[in-house]
Motif scaffolding. Structure first.
Motif, PDB file in Angstrom:
ATOM      1  N   GLN A  37       0.840  -1.191   0.000  1.00  0.00           N
ATOM      2  CA  GLN A  37       0.000   0.000   0.000  1.00  0.00           C
ATOM      3  C   GLN A  37       0.879   1.246   0.000  1.00  0.00           C
ATOM      4  N   CYS A  39       0.511   5.113   0.894  1.00  0.00           N
ATOM      5  CA  CYS A  39      -0.407   6.013   1.582  1.00  0.00           C
ATOM      6  C   CYS A  39       0.349   6.791   2.654  1.00  0.00           C
ATOM      7  N   TRP A  41      -1.299   7.673   5.332  1.00  0.00           N
ATOM      8  CA  TRP A  41      -2.026   7.226   6.508  1.00  0.00           C
ATOM      9  C   TRP A  41      -2.508   8.397   7.365  1.00  0.00           C
ATOM     10  N   TRP A  47      -5.144   6.521  -1.078  1.00  0.00           N
ATOM     11  CA  TRP A  47      -4.637   5.191  -0.740  1.00  0.00           C
ATOM     12  C   TRP A  47      -4.571   4.385  -2.030  1.00  0.00           C
ATOM     13  N   LEU A  73     -11.303   2.636   4.745  1.00  0.00           N
ATOM     14  CA  LEU A  73     -10.858   3.075   3.425  1.00  0.00           C
ATOM     15  C   LEU A  73     -12.008   3.056   2.432  1.00  0.00           C
TER      16      LEU A  73
END
Length: 152
Positions: A37, A39, A41, A47, A73
């Motif tokens: 992933q 991202c 965060w 994302w 998400l």
């Protein structure tokens, strides 16, 4: 949302270690078919789930971020045209301490009644989460989730 996929598992670990395994590229590559992933965060951040070829496989936005308890998400498949056309689904991870384990509840919600993505995740999530459990408890992921499938 019209349809939900819910999966609950108990993993012998700490909430902090499970959280790290859910978002850390080093962990996800080991149990999630070599994917990771990308991202920042933070709530509102984009994302992306990237495959071993570096292409975006899924994408969305961080809707909630409360480590190590809850991650939500928005989620859209990017590589299956029929699934991409469905738009965004919603994926929620909830972590709760449970003795010497952590209860992980994954809820994936879909707006489309006969969702192509639902068909995929209903078979994929149980295997991915079982591999995550195996990795955290034994140090080794399930063989079936170590490589990106050749037929996808």
């Amino acid at each position: 949302m019209n349809r939900q996929f819910i999966h609950v598992t108990y993993i012998r670990t700490t909430p902090e270690r499970l959280w790290e395994a859910l978002i850390s590229p080093e962990f996800t590559r080991r149990y999630w078919v070599e994917s990771w992933q990308d991202c920042e965060w933070k709530v509102g951040s984009p994302w992306r789930m990237l495959g071993p070829d570096g292409e975006v496989k899924d994408a969305g936005e961080v809707l909630e971020y409360d480590p190590p308890r809850r991650l939500v998400l928005s989620w859209r498949n990017e590589f299956i045209p029929e699934a991409r056309a469905e738009g965004y689904s919603r994926c929620t991870y909830e972590l709760e301490p449970a003795g010497d384990a952590v209860k992980l509840t994954l809820t994936h919600e879909f707006q489309t009644e006969n969702s192509r993505l639902y068909q995929g995740v209903s078979g994929g999530w149980p295997l991915i989460l079982a591999s995550l459990k195996s990795l955290l408890e034994t140090g080794d992921a399930l063989e079936a989730t170590k490589r990106w499938p050749k037929d996808v």
